[in-house]
Design an enzyme around this catalytic site. Structure first.
Site, PDB file in Angstrom:
ATOM      1  N   LYS A  14       0.841  -1.211   0.000  1.00  9.14           N
ATOM      2  CA  LYS A  14       0.000   0.000   0.000  1.00  9.14           C
ATOM      3  C   LYS A  14       0.878   1.263   0.000  1.00  9.14           C
ATOM      4  O   LYS A  14       0.651   2.182  -0.771  1.00  9.14           O
ATOM      5  CB  LYS A  14      -0.932   0.012   1.234  1.00  9.14           C
ATOM      6  N   ARG A  89     -10.207   0.796   8.346  1.00  2.00           N
ATOM      7  CA  ARG A  89      -9.771  -0.539   8.731  1.00  2.00           C
ATOM      8  C   ARG A  89     -10.838  -1.291   9.514  1.00  2.00           C
ATOM      9  O   ARG A  89     -10.625  -2.438   9.899  1.00  2.00           O
ATOM     10  CB  ARG A  89      -8.544  -0.407   9.621  1.00  2.00           C
ATOM     11  N   ARG A 128      11.838  -6.225   5.398  1.00  2.00           N
ATOM     12  CA  ARG A 128      11.805  -4.802   5.718  1.00  2.00           C
ATOM     13  C   ARG A 128      12.191  -4.534   7.173  1.00  2.00           C
ATOM     14  O   ARG A 128      12.659  -3.448   7.509  1.00  2.00           O
ATOM     15  CB  ARG A 128      10.391  -4.264   5.455  1.00  2.00           C
ATOM     16  N   ARG A 134      10.313  -0.226  12.638  1.00  2.00           N
ATOM     17  CA  ARG A 134       8.960  -0.386  13.174  1.00  2.00           C
ATOM     18  C   ARG A 134       8.915  -1.527  14.188  1.00  2.00           C
ATOM     19  O   ARG A 134       9.289  -2.650  13.880  1.00  2.00           O
ATOM     20  CB  ARG A 134       7.970  -0.644  12.026  1.00  2.00           C
ATOM     21  N   ARG A 146      -0.923  -9.148  13.144  1.00  2.55           N
ATOM     22  CA  ARG A 146      -1.399  -8.133  12.183  1.00  2.55           C
ATOM     23  C   ARG A 146      -2.201  -8.779  11.059  1.00  2.55           C
ATOM     24  O   ARG A 146      -3.237  -8.249  10.640  1.00  2.55           O
ATOM     25  CB  ARG A 146      -0.207  -7.343  11.626  1.00  2.55           C
TER      26      ARG A 146
END
Ligand code: AP5
Ligand code: MG
Length: 192
Positions: A14, A89, A128, A134, A146
């Site tokens: 995204k 969401r 990542r 993060r 998640r």
């Protein structure tokens, strides 16, 4: 005006595709995850309300997400449109977004769903995690949470737009450029 919900599970691309879209179409990128991380970094009240959930891979409270979006919509001057990344969401958030947009005479044109299988999502986020900084990228359990939260709480949002005839699914496992081309062909249809 062109208002698009860019939708998909964690790691679907995204953020990556949003960057390309805003450059080509001059839209405003509105990523609630990114904005929440900025609030946390600045230690604001909204950031404090969101931090524990974000760090654990759960959803922050609806009111936090909605307040952040409202602030950005109010701030925009004559926008060409928005790319909503990671928002709405929950169905509650989708209803709130419709109300906010309607109060300004705006509307969502389409939801673009990036379809990527679970293994690829986990590989991308794990890769990542080495550079993202993060907290929610850092261990597999959080990544699993998640993905599960997405299935349980966020996927129903896709149906909400499907029922309005605004659902545009695309295969999200190809090259970044290939996916962008498909997105552009959808956007060009709505923009004209
Ligand atoms: P958020 O920041 O939205 O994170 P997310 O949904 O988990 O998604 P990601 O940002 O991890 O992935 P992405 O789809 O943007 O993919 P990316 O382009 O980075 O939300 C974080 C948290 O904030 C939530 O868990 C929640 O706590 C909270 N939150 C946010 N919004 C909320 C809301 N509305 N309500 C309540 N809580 C909210 O790509 C991933 C990686 O893959 C990158 O490294 C990229 O380089 C790579 N990649 C991308 N595309 C490709 C490709 N085609 N091929 C190979 N690699 C690719
Ligand atoms: Mg993102």
């Amino acid at each position: 005006m062109l208002n698009i919900v860019l939708f998909g599970p964690p790691g679907a691309g995204k953020g990556t595709q949003s960057q390309k879209i805003i450059k080509k179409y001059g839209l405003i990128h509105l990523s609630t995850g990114q904005l929440m991380r900025e609030h946390i970094a600045k230690n604001t009240d909204l950031g404090k309300q969101a931090q524990e959930d974000i760090d654990n891979g759960k959803l922050a409270p609806d009111n936090v997400a909605i307040s952040i979006v409202k602030e950005q919509l109010d701030k925009a001057r004559n926008p060409k449109g928005f790319i909503f990344d990671g928002f709405p969401r929950t169905v509650n958030q989708a209803i709130a977004l419709d109300k906010l947009l309607k109060s300004k005479g705006w509307d969502i044109d389409a939801l673009i769903m990036l379809e990527v299988d679970r293994e690829e999502l986990i590989n991308r986020i794990t890769r990542r995690s080495k550079t993202s900084g993060r907290v929610d990228d850092q261990d597999l359990e959080k990544i699993f949470t998640r993905i599960q939260v997405y299935k349980d709480q966020t996927l129903p949002v896709a149906n909400y737009y499907k029922e309005q005839g605004k659902y545009e699914p695309i295969e999200g496992s190809n090259s970044i450029e290939g996916i962008f081309e498909k997105i552009c062909s959808i956007l060009d249809r709505y923009a004209s």
